[in-house]
Design an enzyme around this catalytic site. Structure first.
Site: not given
Length: 441
Positions: A151, A261
């Site tokens: 995502l 991330c």
């Protein structure tokens, strides 16, 4: 299908809400009672376009539920997603204490067959550790699978509802069949469901993020070289991005990557390599390049002001690590602020969504102020600095900017303005990998 999501952070909340959107009965679990109560009222704890409306709709329709009770939440579940934090340890390895802590608690609660899925980004071998932690406390049948998320913050709802691929690491036929059924609404338009073993799925996530981070850092190095050679990185970017073997995405130079991330996953892959005795030199260089790039705007300012930043006052537009999110984890703006305050400068900042998070991050720190309008940040500033490419910054009133600044100077860490426009408006303008524009006398 009865679906449970343990953890309502960024990934967990999007995952649970999107599964409810296609008709599943979803229960989301979190240990933060105050947060759970807010979500029950339809309040979204993060900023993500489209998420609030979808969450409120599914709450109202009775498909989405929130609880702090793990036993209540996993009762009758056919699939349990672990969407828990895996923050970096001091050595860069992923901290699995949250994931394994929940796994320890799950065993006694399992009654019927269920598939437990690691949605968190976890090191290779974690599925086996989770299986062992659950198995020691239960005789019930279950499987553990890896289901990494891909995502992008700012468009996570769209990414989940319309994925370009779904990766699942699984060993048993029963788990495979359940996951094919669960993901069918998301793959019916042609997105592949990629079935592989658990270890391959786990490293796929790290490999994907590290490769994208490599593209960013490579382009930043090219941009820095362009500055020295008098070349224009925009032309170079288009020239190489037109090659379909390379592609045009993640080739925009700037002041480094951040977020939840890339930094964490690159560090974790580096640590995994060290633990296996492999010298992953590209990853080492990638981290070094990004660390240096976070400070490049500070270096430009020092050069422009001949090393004298003390007493200077700067307007800063953009605090989130990217637009359309309030996430400031590893945001380049934080490093810029720290550099400037340490040098004796002061900063007035504006961001559409991330100011509260940065305010808490620098609570009590002198020299940093926040305003509720981008133009209010400019009053009396020596220069405007841009750290996040929010769309509302792309077409500003340049005459108003000039009138509010002490001097017409913009240092753009995201290359959002055209050089010819800066020249025509009479700005001193410095960006990344492009020539400096100097006002004509």
């Amino acid at each position: 299908m009865k679906v449970t999501v343990v953890g309502t952070g960024y990934v967990g909340l999007v995952t649970g809400t999107c599964f409810a959107e296609v008709g599943n009965d979803v229960t989301c679990i979190d240990i933060d009672a105050a947060k759970v109560e807010r979500m029950r009222r339809g309040e979204v704890p993060i900023y993500e376009p489209g998420l609030a409306e979808m969450m409120q709709r599914n709450l109202g329709d009775g498909r989405l539920h929130f609880t702090t009770d793990l036993a209540e939440g996993v009762a009758s579940a056919e699939a349990i997603f672990l969407a828990l934090p895996t923050p970096p340890n001091e050595d860069g390895s992923a901290d699995l204490s949250y994931v394994l802590g929940v796994a320890d608690q799950l065993g006694p609660l399992l009654k019927d067959y269920v598939v437990i899925l690691n949605k968190s980004t976890v090191p290779v071998g974690t599925a086996e550790k989770v299986y062992a932690a659950i198995a020691k406390n239960t005789k019930s049948k279950f499987d553990v699978a890896s289901n990494p998320e891909f995502l992008r913050e700012g468009c996570a709802v769209k990414d989940f509802m319309e994925p370009d691929r779904v990766v699942v690491g699984v060993s048993s036929d029963a788990a495979r069949e359940l996951l094919e059924r669960l993901y069918e609404p998301f793959t019916r338009q042609g997105a592949p469901l990629l079935i592989m073993d658990e270890r391959s799925a786990e490293i796929t996530k790290y490999a994907a993020n590290s490769f994208l981070a490599t593209k960013i850092s490579f382009m930043n190095e090219i941009a820095n070289l362009c500055n020295l050679l008098g070349a224009n990185v925009d032309s170079v970017r288009i020239g190489i991005g037109s090659d379909d073997r390379i592609g045009s995405r993640f080739l925009f130079p700037g002041i480094g990557y951040g977020g939840s991330c890339f930094p964490k996953d690159v560090q974790a892959l580096q640590q995994t390599s060290k633990e296996t005795g492999y010298d992953f030199r590209i990853i080492d260089a990638l981290i070094d390049v990004n660390e240096r790039q976070k400070h490049i705007l500070t270096e430009r300012l020092k050069n422009h002001y001949k090393g004298q930043l003390s007493g200077k006052h700067f307007a800063l537009w953009g605090l989130a690590y990217k637009p359309d999110t309030d996430d400031i984890r590893e945001a380049p703006s934080l490093y810029l602020i720290e550099d400037l305050l340490a040098a004796g400068a002061t900063v007035t900042a504006y961001d559409p969504e991330a100011m509260d998070n940065v305010r808490r991050r620098f609570e009590g720190k002198a020299g940093l102020e926040f305003v509720d309008n981008e133009y209010d940040a400019l009053e009396g500033a020596d220069a405007l600095l841009i750290a996040t490419e929010w769309s509302l910054f792309r077409e500003p009133d340049f005459d108003k900017i000039k009138s509010l600044l002490k001097a017409p100077a913009i240092f753009d860490g995201r290359n959002i303005y055209e050089l010819k426009d800066m020249e025509s408006h009479g700005f001193h303008y410095e960006s990344i990998g492009r020539s400096t524009v100097t006002p004509k006398n």
